[in-house]
Write a protein that holds these residues in place. Structure first.
Motif, mmCIF file in Angstrom:
data_model
loop_
_atom_site.group_PDB
_atom_site.id
_atom_site.type_symbol
_atom_site.label_atom_id
_atom_site.label_comp_id
_atom_site.label_asym_id
_atom_site.label_seq_id
_atom_site.Cartn_x
_atom_site.Cartn_y
_atom_site.Cartn_z
ATOM 1 N N MET A 125 21.133 37.764 7.233
ATOM 2 C CA MET A 125 21.648 36.493 6.976
ATOM 3 C C MET A 125 20.927 35.994 5.458
ATOM 4 O O MET A 125 21.060 35.122 4.944
ATOM 5 C CB MET A 125 21.174 35.355 7.920
ATOM 6 N N SER A 126 20.031 36.725 4.903
ATOM 7 C CA SER A 126 19.168 36.504 3.697
ATOM 8 C C SER A 126 19.279 37.374 2.575
ATOM 9 O O SER A 126 18.336 37.209 1.718
ATOM 10 C CB SER A 126 17.625 35.887 4.208
ATOM 11 N N ARG A 127 19.763 38.522 2.895
ATOM 12 C CA ARG A 127 19.853 39.411 1.774
ATOM 13 C C ARG A 127 20.440 38.729 0.519
ATOM 14 O O ARG A 127 21.218 38.130 0.425
ATOM 15 C CB ARG A 127 20.554 40.743 2.249
ATOM 16 N N GLY A 128 19.539 39.237 -0.412
ATOM 17 C CA GLY A 128 19.877 38.676 -1.926
ATOM 18 C C GLY A 128 19.637 37.353 -2.324
ATOM 19 O O GLY A 128 20.023 36.634 -3.329
ATOM 20 N N THR A 129 18.994 36.590 -1.213
ATOM 21 C CA THR A 129 18.723 35.101 -1.574
ATOM 22 C C THR A 129 17.338 34.797 -1.982
ATOM 23 O O THR A 129 16.412 35.827 -1.842
ATOM 24 C CB THR A 129 19.064 34.289 -0.397
ATOM 25 N N ASP A 130 17.144 33.663 -2.369
ATOM 26 C CA ASP A 130 15.815 33.451 -2.770
ATOM 27 C C ASP A 130 14.792 32.885 -1.807
ATOM 28 O O ASP A 130 13.533 32.687 -1.797
ATOM 29 C CB ASP A 130 15.835 32.109 -3.820
ATOM 30 N N TYR A 131 15.331 33.036 -0.293
ATOM 31 C CA TYR A 131 14.462 32.724 0.744
ATOM 32 C C TYR A 131 14.401 34.157 1.588
ATOM 33 O O TYR A 131 13.864 34.098 2.710
ATOM 34 C CB TYR A 131 14.876 31.719 1.684
ATOM 35 N N ALA A 132 14.639 35.293 1.090
ATOM 36 C CA ALA A 132 14.439 36.400 1.697
ATOM 37 C C ALA A 132 13.030 36.725 2.229
ATOM 38 O O ALA A 132 12.882 37.390 3.009
ATOM 39 C CB ALA A 132 15.026 37.613 0.844
ATOM 40 N N SER A 133 12.078 36.363 1.698
ATOM 41 C CA SER A 133 10.765 36.531 1.760
ATOM 42 C C SER A 133 10.228 35.716 2.985
ATOM 43 O O SER A 133 9.207 36.114 3.547
ATOM 44 C CB SER A 133 9.917 36.147 0.665
ATOM 45 N N GLY A 134 11.056 34.963 3.618
ATOM 46 C CA GLY A 134 10.737 34.254 4.762
ATOM 47 C C GLY A 134 11.068 35.116 5.960
ATOM 48 O O GLY A 134 10.918 34.438 7.103
ATOM 49 N N PHE A 135 11.184 36.399 5.877
ATOM 50 C CA PHE A 135 11.675 37.032 7.263
ATOM 51 C C PHE A 135 10.709 36.882 8.493
ATOM 52 O O PHE A 135 11.172 36.950 9.557
ATOM 53 C CB PHE A 135 11.778 38.439 6.723
#
Length: 452
Positions: A125-135
């Protein structure tokens, strides 16, 4: 059977009671940050600086700058929290549920599934977004909150389910520690890391030599923490590593302790009844006998168990609630309901509520169906599924990882606020759904447990 579950029951009670304080701290933070005349006071409080200084050396400093109250809570107090977690992990491996492969297999496999599935959902759901690091945010289970919900159902909950959830949360903590160590350490200063390694070696050797003085581990551990903090390795890892070095072997074996106690009690048998019944100042001999018994009691309990037992109230009733109060303040002004349906919040909510359930339940079912391990005592498929939903309460460690992911950059404050919203809503949904399902599936009558 009673002795086998004594430590588990005591741990469960401690966490369940701490969960109530955690709820109060969270609600209080949400109220204060959304009242206009207290919001500014709340937000400015965390910027004040702290110092523990001798000459020019300040223990509470990061790259030469004094730590703010918020940094102190997140980097120092939470290091104590993870120190306590490290002690608990070591004890579980030595004498607890993780000491037996057969007992440990189910919660370990369940925890792996419960970490992998939320991470996978969040990543998709977060690929390519600015919040991907919050996995890593939706991967954790909050042991205090989840056991607090179980406590609301009282003795209807079989002890096997409680132990399963507790052990799963402990393994979850190990996963969280690894994620923090691997993905949230940057700009490493190798010279300071070498100093940290030297201090850690001193603690390790002290443990191997059987040094029992707790002050030794506290003082040297504080320097390990300081060097880790300034070397670029997250300081909570220092807490865990120092905990692993604390010796689990006491000075006295129980037999020697009993012999010492009996010898000193026998002295009192020769005292006259009037002397024993009157509340007078003790004689020098009586003082010596009692002191010997006190010393023997200290020497029969290992530093690991003694420190874990001493830290539980501090962690459950002060450190974790203070962390929640400082970090759970979500400002709802200007928020729209649509924020729950796009961006980081739904990734976290679905990760916690759906991902945790699928991961814990499916991986547990695989273990049981393949006959690698039995169903937890007192459980069935419906109850196991209900507890799997409850594992989606990811409050404390989820907030911690959210701060590591987005808390260092003022430009990401809005992202951090949305992440906190997702954690709050996801944990609340998991808690309410888990409670409802357990309420329906558990026996209506209280389960009889063996006395401690």
């Amino acid at each position: 059977m009673a002795s086998a579950f004594y430590t588990a029951r005591k741990t469960i009670r401690n966490y369940a009671n701490g969960g109530n304080v955690l709820i109060v701290a969270t609600v209080l933070a949400l109220l204060i940050v959304n009242i206009p005349f207290t919001r500014s006071l709340y937000e400015s409080l965390w910027d004040h600086e702290l110092a523990l200084q001798v000459g020019s050396f300040n223990l509470f400093s990061h790259h030469g700058q004094p730590m703010s109250i918020m940094a102190f809570i997140n980097d120092a107090l939470m290091a104590l929290f993870f120190f306590s977690v490290g002690l608990e992990i070591k004890r579980e491996v030595l004498v607890g549920e993780l000491s037996s492969f057969r007992n440990a297999l189910l919660p370990i496999v369940a925890a792996i599934g419960g970490m992998a599935m939320p991470i996978l959902i969040y990543w998709l759901m977060s690929r390519g977004t600015d919040y991907a690091s919050g996995f890593g945010i939706p991967m954790a289970t909050d042991i205090a909150f989840s056991l607090g919900v179980l406590a609301m159902l009282g003795k209807r909950v079989p002890i096997g389910l409680k132990v399963f959830l507790t052990t799963l949360a402990v393994v979850d903590d190990i996963g969280g520690i690894l994620v923090i160590a691997i993905f949230y350490s940057t700009h490493i200063d190798y010279m300071l890391l070498l100093w940290a390694a030297c201090c850690l070696a001193v603690v390790f050797i002290g443990g191997k030599l059987g040094i029992q003085t707790k002050l030794f581990y506290i003082i040297v551990g504080a320097f390990v923490w300081f060097f880790f903090l300034n070397a670029g390795i997250h300081p909570t890892i220092a807490g865990v590593l120092v905990a692993f070095c604390v010796p689990a072997k006491p000075v006295y074996a129980p037999k020697k302790y009993v012999k010492s106690i009996r010898k000193n009690i026998s002295h009192f048998a020769h005292e006259d009844d009037e002397s024993l019944n009157s509340r007078t100042i003790l004689s020098k001999e009586q003082m010596n006998w009692l002191k010997e018994m006190e010393t023997a009691s200290d020497k029969v309990i290992s530093p690991l168990q003694d420190m874990e037992d001493s830290l539980h109230p501090l962690v459950n009733y002060i450190i974790v609630p203070v962390f929640a109060f400082a970090n759970a303040g979500i400002y709802f002004g200007g928020m729209e309901i649509s924020q729950l349906f796009h961006g980081i919040a739904p990734a976290i909510i679905i990760g916690l509520v759906v991902g945790k359930f699928l991961g814990v339940f499916l991986f547990s079912a695989l273990c049981i169906l393949l006959k690698w391990t039995p169903m937890p005592e007192g459980a069935n498929w419906k109850r196991l599924a209900s507890v799997s939903v409850l594992a989606g309460i990811g409050f404390t460690v989820s907030l911690f990882i959210a701060n590591l992911s987005f808390g260092g950059d003022p430009m990401q404050n809005e992202l951090l606020n949305d992440a906190k919203l997702g954690i709050l809503v996801g944990s609340l949904l998991a808690g309410v759904l888990g409670w409802l399902l357990l309420h329906i599936t558990l026996p209506k009558e209280a389960q009889e447990e063996e006395e401690d």
